[in-house]
Scaffold this active site. Structure first.
Site, PDB file in Angstrom:
ATOM      1  N   HIS A 121       2.095   4.344  -3.098  1.00 34.79           N
ATOM      2  CA  HIS A 121       1.990   5.802  -3.028  1.00 34.79           C
ATOM      3  C   HIS A 121       3.206   6.476  -3.666  1.00 34.79           C
ATOM      4  CE1 HIS A 121      -1.649   6.386  -0.824  1.00 34.79           C
ATOM      5  NE2 HIS A 121      -1.262   5.656   0.187  1.00 34.79           N
ATOM      6  N   HIS A 162       0.833  -1.206   0.000  1.00 37.11           N
ATOM      7  CA  HIS A 162       0.000   0.000   0.000  1.00 37.11           C
ATOM      8  C   HIS A 162       0.864   1.252   0.000  1.00 37.11           C
ATOM      9  CE1 HIS A 162      -3.439   2.615   1.107  1.00 37.11           C
ATOM     10  NE2 HIS A 162      -2.512   3.262   1.798  1.00 37.11           N
ATOM     11  N   GLU A 163       1.817   1.318   0.907  1.00 40.21           N
ATOM     12  CA  GLU A 163       2.636   2.529   1.033  1.00 40.21           C
ATOM     13  C   GLU A 163       3.612   2.674  -0.122  1.00 40.21           C
ATOM     14  OE1 GLU A 163       2.064   4.896   3.004  1.00 40.21           O
ATOM     15  OE2 GLU A 163       0.520   3.828   4.121  1.00 40.21           O
TER      16      GLU A 163
END
Length: 224
Positions: free
Chosen positions: A27, A23-24
């Site tokens: 980004h 998820h990170e």
């Protein structure tokens, strides 16, 4: 019973070590921060899939005991984006998009293990449960991060498109995090007390996850 609980915690931990960093990392990768012109994730050594670089200890504990939590946000400087609005939008949705894709890929792997991998002690059970948690937690993370409260991705999406700054906007920007903390506390209290109706956030997230997982399970159900 004790062994099963230990296996469950191990599987949960292994699943989080995959779900959170993806998820990170999203980004700061793909159509997100770095591709939009901001090198900040690289400067802070967050341009990596190493889970230790992305794990927030408190968020990890909340995931284990409350069923939802958060990772350490990737530092991003929107002022470096080539196109400010597009960069903010892509960076905001990259993480949750990666989580949904991960859930889509994890479910068939779970089905393969459940249906075709022979029993090999606790290994097979742990592997299957880990993949099931990856599927489930990816969807939970998807829903949780779209809540329109700062610093979650849902608020950042609203921030991109909202032209007026109402009192509700400023409340969600500066006070919303305390609402989240309150909901987390209620979830923990509900878990330990057995008063599950107090888990407002958990009930809401599970309700939405139930709808989001249906297309995935139905599609792969045509094959398995």
């Amino acid at each position: 019973m004790f062994i099963e609980r230990i296996i469950s915690y191990i599987a949960m931990f292994l699943a989080l070590m995959l779900v959170l960093p993806i998820h990170e990392f999203a980004h700061g990768f793909g159509f997100a921060a770095v591709k939009s012109g901001d090198m900040t994730p690289k400067l802070y050594n967050r341009y990596t899939l190493n889970p230790l670089a992305h794990v927030d200890p408190l968020g990890l504990v909340c995931f284990v005991f409350a069923g939802f939590g958060w990772a350490k946000p990737v530092p991003v400087n929107p002022n470096n984006f080539k196109d400010y609005k597009k960069g903010c939008f892509y960076t905001s949705i990259a993480g949750v998009s990666a989580n949904y894709i991960l859930a889509f890929l994890a479910y068939p792997l779970y089905m393969l293990v459940a249906l075709y991998v022979p029993e090999f002690g606790l290994f097979t059970k742990t592997l299957g449960l880990t993949l099931l948690y990856v599927f489930r937690l990816s969807l939970v993370f998807f829903v949780f991060n779209l809540i329109p409260i700062y610093p979650l991705d849902g608020f950042r999406v609203i921030d991109v498109f909202s032209k007026k700054r109402s009192s509700l906007y400023w409340f969600l920007r500066y006070k919303g995090v305390y609402v989240l903390y309150g909901l987390f506390i209620l979830s923990v209290v509900a878990d330990f007390s057995g008063l599950y109706f107090l888990d407002v956030l958990g009930i809401s997230i599970n309700f939405v996850v139930g709808f989001l997982q249906k297309p995935i399970t139905l599609l792969w159900g045509l094959i398995f």
